[in-house]
Design a protein around this motif. Sequence first.
Motif, short mmCIF file in Angstrom:
data_model
loop_
_atom_site.label_atom_id
_atom_site.label_comp_id
_atom_site.label_asym_id
_atom_site.label_seq_id
_atom_site.Cartn_x
_atom_site.Cartn_y
_atom_site.Cartn_z
N ALA A 1 18.41 -16.51 33.47
CA ALA A 1 19.46 -16.58 32.46
C ALA A 1 18.98 -16.16 31.08
CB ALA A 1 20.04 -18.00 32.40
N ILE A 2 17.67 -16.22 30.85
CA ILE A 2 17.12 -15.79 29.56
C ILE A 2 16.35 -14.48 29.69
CG2 ILE A 2 17.09 -18.08 28.54
CD1 ILE A 2 14.06 -18.18 29.09
N GLY A 3 16.53 -13.78 30.81
CA GLY A 3 15.99 -12.43 30.93
C GLY A 3 14.60 -12.32 31.50
N ILE A 4 14.01 -13.44 31.92
CA ILE A 4 12.71 -13.37 32.59
C ILE A 4 12.89 -13.91 34.01
CG2 ILE A 4 11.29 -13.37 30.50
CD1 ILE A 4 10.98 -16.37 30.73
N GLY A 5 11.89 -14.50 34.58
CA GLY A 5 12.00 -15.07 35.92
C GLY A 5 10.86 -16.04 36.14
N PRO A 6 10.97 -16.92 37.13
CA PRO A 6 9.92 -17.91 37.38
C PRO A 6 8.75 -17.32 38.16
CG PRO A 6 11.70 -18.23 38.93
CD PRO A 6 12.14 -17.12 38.01
N PHE A 7 8.18 -16.24 37.64
CA PHE A 7 7.17 -15.50 38.38
C PHE A 7 5.89 -16.29 38.58
CE2 PHE A 7 9.87 -12.25 36.38
CZ PHE A 7 10.26 -11.56 37.52
N VAL A 8 5.40 -16.93 37.53
CA VAL A 8 4.12 -17.63 37.60
C VAL A 8 4.21 -18.85 38.52
CG1 VAL A 8 2.41 -18.96 36.29
CG2 VAL A 8 3.33 -16.83 35.35
N ILE A 9 5.30 -19.59 38.43
CA ILE A 9 5.40 -20.83 39.20
C ILE A 9 5.92 -20.62 40.62
CG2 ILE A 9 5.76 -22.18 37.09
CD1 ILE A 9 8.75 -22.42 37.94
N GLU A 10 6.42 -19.42 40.91
CA GLU A 10 7.04 -19.17 42.22
C GLU A 10 6.14 -19.54 43.40
OE1 GLU A 10 7.43 -17.39 45.92
OE2 GLU A 10 6.11 -16.40 44.45
N PRO A 11 4.85 -19.14 43.41
CA PRO A 11 4.04 -19.50 44.58
C PRO A 11 3.96 -21.01 44.82
CG PRO A 11 2.96 -17.77 43.32
CD PRO A 11 4.11 -18.26 42.49
N ALA A 12 3.83 -21.78 43.74
CA ALA A 12 3.74 -23.23 43.87
C ALA A 12 5.05 -23.82 44.37
CB ALA A 12 3.34 -23.86 42.54
N VAL A 13 6.17 -23.34 43.80
CA VAL A 13 7.47 -23.88 44.19
C VAL A 13 7.82 -23.47 45.62
CG1 VAL A 13 9.93 -23.98 43.64
CG2 VAL A 13 8.25 -23.92 41.79
N SER A 14 7.59 -22.20 45.95
CA SER A 14 7.89 -21.73 47.31
C SER A 14 7.04 -22.44 48.35
CB SER A 14 7.66 -20.22 47.41
OG SER A 14 8.65 -19.51 46.69
N ARG A 15 5.81 -22.75 48.00
CA ARG A 15 4.93 -23.48 48.92
C ARG A 15 5.52 -24.84 49.27
NH1 ARG A 15 1.40 -27.34 47.43
NH2 ARG A 15 -0.21 -27.96 48.93
N LYS A 16 6.20 -25.47 48.32
CA LYS A 16 6.76 -26.80 48.55
C LYS A 16 8.15 -26.74 49.21
CE LYS A 16 4.16 -30.31 47.32
NZ LYS A 16 4.28 -31.05 46.05
N ILE A 17 9.02 -25.88 48.73
CA ILE A 17 10.41 -25.94 49.19
C ILE A 17 10.83 -24.74 50.05
CG2 ILE A 17 11.00 -27.29 47.14
CD1 ILE A 17 12.50 -24.88 46.04
N GLY A 18 9.96 -23.72 50.17
CA GLY A 18 10.28 -22.55 50.96
C GLY A 18 10.95 -21.45 50.15
N LYS A 19 10.85 -20.23 50.65
CA LYS A 19 11.37 -19.05 49.92
C LYS A 19 12.88 -19.09 49.76
CE LYS A 19 7.86 -16.13 49.13
NZ LYS A 19 7.55 -15.50 47.82
N MET A 20 13.59 -19.57 50.78
CA MET A 20 15.04 -19.54 50.70
C MET A 20 15.56 -20.50 49.63
SD MET A 20 15.88 -17.16 52.62
CE MET A 20 17.64 -17.37 52.42
N ALA A 21 15.01 -21.70 49.59
CA ALA A 21 15.43 -22.66 48.57
C ALA A 21 15.01 -22.18 47.19
CB ALA A 21 14.84 -24.04 48.86
N MET A 22 13.82 -21.56 47.11
CA MET A 22 13.36 -21.00 45.83
C MET A 22 14.32 -19.91 45.37
SD MET A 22 11.06 -20.72 43.42
CE MET A 22 10.78 -19.48 42.15
N SER A 23 14.75 -19.06 46.29
CA SER A 23 15.69 -17.99 45.95
C SER A 23 17.01 -18.57 45.46
CB SER A 23 15.94 -17.09 47.17
OG SER A 23 14.75 -16.49 47.61
N GLU A 24 17.47 -19.60 46.14
CA GLU A 24 18.73 -20.25 45.76
C GLU A 24 18.65 -20.80 44.34
OE1 GLU A 24 21.30 -24.22 47.03
OE2 GLU A 24 20.01 -23.28 48.52
N MET A 25 17.56 -21.48 44.02
CA MET A 25 17.39 -22.02 42.67
C MET A 25 17.30 -20.92 41.63
SD MET A 25 14.76 -25.22 42.66
CE MET A 25 15.13 -25.54 40.94
N THR A 26 16.55 -19.89 41.95
CA THR A 26 16.29 -18.82 40.98
C THR A 26 17.57 -18.06 40.63
OG1 THR A 26 14.04 -18.55 41.80
CG2 THR A 26 14.96 -16.73 40.52
#
Length: 252
Positions: free
Chosen positions: A140-165
């Motif tokens: 929403a502010i023109g960037i993305g959760p690039f740095v934290i994505e591996p940690a978040v996806s490891r916990k909740i999975g790629k699909m849930a990470m995609s949904e949140m993002t």
Amino acid sequence: MLTSDKNGTLLTVIENKIATVQFGHPASNSFPRVLLDRLTNELTYLSDNEEVSVIVLKSEGTGAFCAGASFDELLAVSTFDEGTRFFTGFANLINAMRSCKKIIIGRIQGKAVGGGVGIIAACDYAMAAQDSSIKLSELAIGIGPFVIEPAVSRKIGKMAMSEMTLAAHEWKTAAWAFQKGLYAKILETSEDLDIEIASFSKKLANYNPEALTEMKKVFWEGTAHWNKLLKERAAISGKLVLSDFTKNALIK
């Protein structure tokens, strides 16, 4: 140990082999780069402290757990190198949490946004109060959760990470975060949360510290490449934060 100035506060208390580390900042416990570095250094120090078996990571106050990156510092970024250095702060923190020899328990008493969600994901075990909603608002502010994505996806999975993002405007409830695996437990109130964390951390602190360290290695198998990966991701964010879209979004 307590450090405090305009960049926020960091307090560590060690008792009965449990190190409680509390960070705080007036802007909803957001992170300027200096505070990120302090927390990273503190966790690195505690990793080798033989008087500590378990770390409890918490934030100050009864409001938000963590609002992520400091908007003031993001607005102040004027070059690619400055942007990359700022986001490398989150990369360094997540890598310090993952490589820390001690189990890290997250105490989540309120909402978390962006980098705050990444910090929760980098904890080995997180417990939350029932109003601890989460959001990844970076798109929403023109960037993305690039740095934290591996940690978040490891916990909740790629699909849930995609949904949140992609639903960058949308809060996900604590119940949703529990269902996806980000939270191990949800407690009704902050008082209940403190009682549960005290009990759980006390049990862990009485276990064989060598066994805990070896288990942590198992938990984080396959992440050694994150030292390089997260810095590469920081460079992506460092570039995007310079865009007019992001500057205008941060001002609004």
